[in-house]
Write a protein that holds these residues in place. Structure first.
Motif, mmCIF file in Angstrom:
data_model
loop_
_atom_site.group_PDB
_atom_site.id
_atom_site.type_symbol
_atom_site.label_atom_id
_atom_site.label_comp_id
_atom_site.label_asym_id
_atom_site.label_seq_id
_atom_site.Cartn_x
_atom_site.Cartn_y
_atom_site.Cartn_z
ATOM 1 N N LEU A 188 -5.379 1.931 -4.047
ATOM 2 C CA LEU A 188 -5.785 1.039 -2.724
ATOM 3 C C LEU A 188 -6.597 -0.093 -3.074
ATOM 4 O O LEU A 188 -6.441 -1.047 -2.540
ATOM 5 C CB LEU A 188 -6.808 2.004 -2.061
ATOM 6 C CG LEU A 188 -6.092 3.451 -1.513
ATOM 7 C CD1 LEU A 188 -7.320 4.386 -0.800
ATOM 8 C CD2 LEU A 188 -5.197 3.021 -0.380
ATOM 9 N N VAL A 196 -4.984 -3.009 -1.122
ATOM 10 C CA VAL A 196 -5.589 -3.387 0.274
ATOM 11 C C VAL A 196 -6.223 -4.776 0.311
ATOM 12 O O VAL A 196 -6.007 -5.442 1.478
ATOM 13 C CB VAL A 196 -6.877 -2.328 0.459
ATOM 14 C CG1 VAL A 196 -7.514 -2.932 1.901
ATOM 15 C CG2 VAL A 196 -6.071 -0.964 0.629
ATOM 16 N N VAL A 240 0.910 -1.068 0.004
ATOM 17 C CA VAL A 240 -0.058 0.101 -0.063
ATOM 18 C C VAL A 240 0.976 1.410 0.009
ATOM 19 O O VAL A 240 0.584 2.377 -0.836
ATOM 20 C CB VAL A 240 -0.926 -0.010 1.201
ATOM 21 C CG1 VAL A 240 -1.633 1.208 1.395
ATOM 22 C CG2 VAL A 240 -1.838 -1.184 0.825
#
Length: 438
Positions: A96, A100, A65
């Protein structure tokens, strides 16, 4: 002080360098190979990961990230993008969305790949071409590592699909080159996953085999311990049962002779003492075998071999002293091994013990031993007591079963039962066949 002549004086050793002197004076162990350090470090990391899986997942996901956000904020994505005018909000969402979900890559890899696919398609359609899309290869690796291989077909299609979309929409470079490069990357990720998976399966198989061998070893140890307990119980039964029967017979005879012939009573007491000391000595030798766990420990001075045919005379003398006449007949030349001699001795001992217990007054015993060739032997023990006196199975359950167990060790047969009518008494017949040639 007298000085030594120059020729006889010991020369002063020349100084040596530590590098040349150290291997000769004090050899040093060779350093551990690099692979040992790597394996030890890998084992520690895996142990830490098993104890704290979430911490490792957070660290791994946080790294990527952060890398994606640095690429987004620093503008590094512009070096490979097809559309430099991609909105910043979309770039942030793509960065993201492609990183993630890696937090759940190990527990739910298929779900993670499905969650990343829309962002990968948006990344290809918009032309942003963020490098974070390559993280789908990490998910491919975990699918190969943890799931059935049939999942690789659609997982590969989801991974190569956005690449084909990029080539079709933006048209830079050859299709075959872009798709071929993407497919090669997927194959490499799959091969790495298969290698690690095979290694894990092999290690688990070795560990399972080691556990099974350990269980089998423990079972064999328990079986050996049970067999040893049975052997010891049989030996103690033979020793104690016979000697107590002799002592009982001597005590009864001494009591009967005490009033009429004190000398006979004294002889009976002497015989009781000798028989008791003999039984105690045999028990001590048996217990010494159990107590001596160290094979190098010296043998006790009073330890003697197990009884054999040469000890039958002493056994019969003890039985005759109780008042039971015993006649022994031996035919042939004895060629028995020590184990077979012990079997014959114990069978004769048990048969005479039963005769002392059950034959009654006025009974007589006859023993006939016929030796064959190559260790074959036939032994017949008869008495003239009551035909129904010795039970087929003694009350302690060890007499006849013990004789049969000893006989079975050498493939022999044992028969025990009343003598045929009109004869009175009991008969025990033992036959051991020839020993197999080596």
């Amino acid at each position: 002080m007298t000085r030594l002549p120059t020729a006889d004086r010991p020369a002063t050793p020349a100084p040596v360098t530590p590098e040349r002197d150290t291997p000769t004076a004090q050899p040093r162990t060779s350093p551990e190979p690099l692979t040992a350090h790597i394996q030890r470090t890998r084992a520690r990391i895996r142990a830490f990961d098993r104890r704290h899986p979430l911490l490792w997942d957070l660290t791994f996901t946080g790294f990527w990230v952060t890398a994606a956000l640095i690429d987004y904020a620093g503008g590094g994505w512009r070096n490979v993008t097809h559309n430099p005018d991609t909105p910043r909000a979309l770039l942030l969402a793509l960065s993201l969305g492609l990183t993630v979900p890696l937090l759940w890559r190990r527990s739910r890899p298929t779900t993670v790949l499905l969650a990343m696919t829309p962002f990968a398609v948006a990344n290809a359609w918009s032309g942003a071409a963020l490098q974070a899309a390559l993280l789908s290869l990490v998910v491919i690796y975990h699918i190969t590592l943890r799931l059935p291989l049939r999942h690789l077909w659609w997982a590969t299609a989801l991974t190569i699909g956005p690449v084909a979309l990029t080539a079709a929409r933006h048209g830079e470079g050859q299709w075959s080159q872009q798709i071929g490069s993407s497919f090669t990357s997927v194959v490499v990720a799959v091969l790495i996953g298969l290698t690690v998976r095979t290694r894990h399966d092999y290690t688990e198989a070795l560990e399972d085999r080691a556990r099974r061998l350990e269980i089998e070893r423990d079972q064999q140890a328990r079986i050996a311990a049970a067999a040893e307990r049975t052997r010891i119980a049989r030996e103690m039964h033979d020793i104690i049962g016979h000697n107590l029967s002799v002592i009982t017979g001597l005590a009864d005879g001494g009591k009967y002779a005490a009033g009429k012939s004190p000398e006979r009573a004294a002889q009976a007491l002497d015989a009781i003492g000798a028989t008791s000391r003999q039984a105690l000595g045999e028990l001590r030798r048996l217990l010494d075998v159990l107590r001596d766990d160290d094979e190098t420990a010296p043998l006790p001075a009073d330890r003697t071999p197990q009884p054999g045919l040469a000890d039958l005379d002493h056994l019969l003398d003890g039985v005759r002293a109780t008042g039971l006449p015993v006649r022994l007949t031996v035919e042939g030349d004895p060629t028995l091994s020590p184990g077979r001699q012990l079997t014959v001795y114990r069978v004769v001992q048990e048969a005479l013990t039963n005769a002392l217990k059950h034959a009654g007054p006025g009974a007589e015993a006859d023993i006939r031993i016929v030796h064959g060739t190559a260790g074959a032997v036939t032994v017949t023990i008869t008495d003239t007591g009551s035909p129904a006196s010795p039970p087929a199975m003694p009350s302690d359950g060890r007499g006849l079963p013990g004789m049969r167990e000893r006989t079975a060790l050498y493939g022999g047969t044992l028969e025990a039962g009343p003598r045929p009518h009109p004869e009175r008494g009991w008969r025990v017949h033992l036959h051991l066949p020839e020993e197999p040639s080596q």
